[in-house]
Design a protein around this motif. Structure first.
Motif, short mmCIF file in Angstrom:
data_model
loop_
_atom_site.label_atom_id
_atom_site.label_comp_id
_atom_site.label_asym_id
_atom_site.label_seq_id
_atom_site.Cartn_x
_atom_site.Cartn_y
_atom_site.Cartn_z
N ARG A 1 -1.93 -19.32 9.47
CA ARG A 1 -2.48 -17.99 9.17
C ARG A 1 -3.53 -18.08 8.06
NH1 ARG A 1 -1.69 -13.08 10.74
NH2 ARG A 1 0.21 -13.60 11.86
N THR A 2 -3.30 -18.90 7.05
CA THR A 2 -4.26 -19.04 5.95
C THR A 2 -5.56 -19.68 6.43
OG1 THR A 2 -2.43 -19.20 4.39
CG2 THR A 2 -4.59 -19.95 3.63
N ILE B 1 -5.07 -14.32 1.92
CA ILE B 1 -4.24 -14.03 0.75
C ILE B 1 -2.76 -13.96 1.10
CG2 ILE B 1 -3.73 -12.27 -0.99
CD1 ILE B 1 -6.75 -11.62 -0.95
N THR B 2 -2.43 -13.34 2.21
CA THR B 2 -1.02 -13.08 2.53
C THR B 2 -0.41 -14.09 3.48
OG1 THR B 2 -1.59 -11.60 4.37
CG2 THR B 2 -1.32 -10.60 2.18
N GLY B 3 -1.12 -15.16 3.79
CA GLY B 3 -0.57 -16.17 4.70
C GLY B 3 0.75 -16.77 4.23
N PHE C 1 -2.32 -9.06 11.66
CA PHE C 1 -1.99 -9.09 10.23
C PHE C 1 -0.52 -9.46 10.06
CE2 PHE C 1 -5.46 -6.00 10.58
CZ PHE C 1 -6.35 -6.52 9.66
N ILE C 2 -0.17 -9.99 8.92
CA ILE C 2 1.21 -10.41 8.66
C ILE C 2 2.17 -9.21 8.70
CG2 ILE C 2 0.93 -10.29 6.16
CD1 ILE C 2 3.13 -12.80 7.97
N GLN C 3 1.74 -8.05 8.25
CA GLN C 3 2.63 -6.90 8.23
C GLN C 3 2.96 -6.40 9.64
OE1 GLN C 3 -0.30 -7.03 6.68
NE2 GLN C 3 -1.48 -5.18 6.92
#
Length: 127
Positions: A92-93, A55-57, A120-122
Motif C-alpha cells: 500500500r505504501t 502515510i497510512t499504509g 483507501f485503508i479505511q
C-alpha cells in the motif's frame, strides 16, 4: 530560532493535512477531478489517494491482524496476521508513492483509477 522553525513546520503540516482532508469534499467536481468523463476520478483524486496511502499504509498491519483474528483466532493473528500485514503495508505504501509521483498522468488501462483495491485503508474495515 529552533522553536520558531518547529512552530512553522507544525503549522505547515497542519495546513497540508487540512488541505488533503478537505479535497474529498470537492473531489467529484471541477475540471481536474472529472478524469475525462470516466468514473475513476481525476489527478486531484489520484494525488489525494497517493498521499493518504503513503502515510497510512502502516495501518495495514493492525487491520490485517484484526481480520485474521476474527477469521482464524488469536495465535494466527499474532503470527500470520503480522507477516501478511507487513506485506500489505509495504504494497500500500509503495502504491501510494507511485500514485503520488504519477498523479498528473493517466495510465493506459486504468486512467486515473486506483491501482489497489480497496482504494483507501479505511475502506478495509473488519466488520
Amino acid at each position: 530560532m529552533g522553536k520558531a522553525r518547529t512552530a512553522v513546520f507544525g503549522v505547515a503540516l497542519v495546513a497540508l493535512a487540512s488541505f488533503m482532508l478537505s479535497t474529498s469534499a470537492w473531489a467529484g467536481s471541477g475540471p481536474l477531478c472529472c478524469g475525462g468523463g470516466d468514473s475513476s476520478g481525476g489527478p486531484v483524486r489520484k494525488l489525494s489517494r497517493g498521499v493518504a496511502n503513503s502515510i497510512t499504509g502502516v495501518l495495514e498491519v493492525p487491520y490485517t491482524m484484526a481480520h485474521v483474528q476474527k477469521r482464524d483466532g488469536v495465535i494466527p493473528a499474532m503470527s500470520w496476521g503480522v507477516i501478511s500485514g507487513v506485506q500489505n503495508a509495504v504494497v500500500r505504501t509503495v502504491v501510494g508513492m507511485t500514485e503520488l509521483m504519477t498523479f498528473p498522468f493517466r495510465f493506459p488501462n486504468n486512467g486515473y483509477g486506483p491501482m489497489l483495491k480497496p482504494e483507501f485503508i479505511q475502506d478495509n474495515r473488519v466488520s
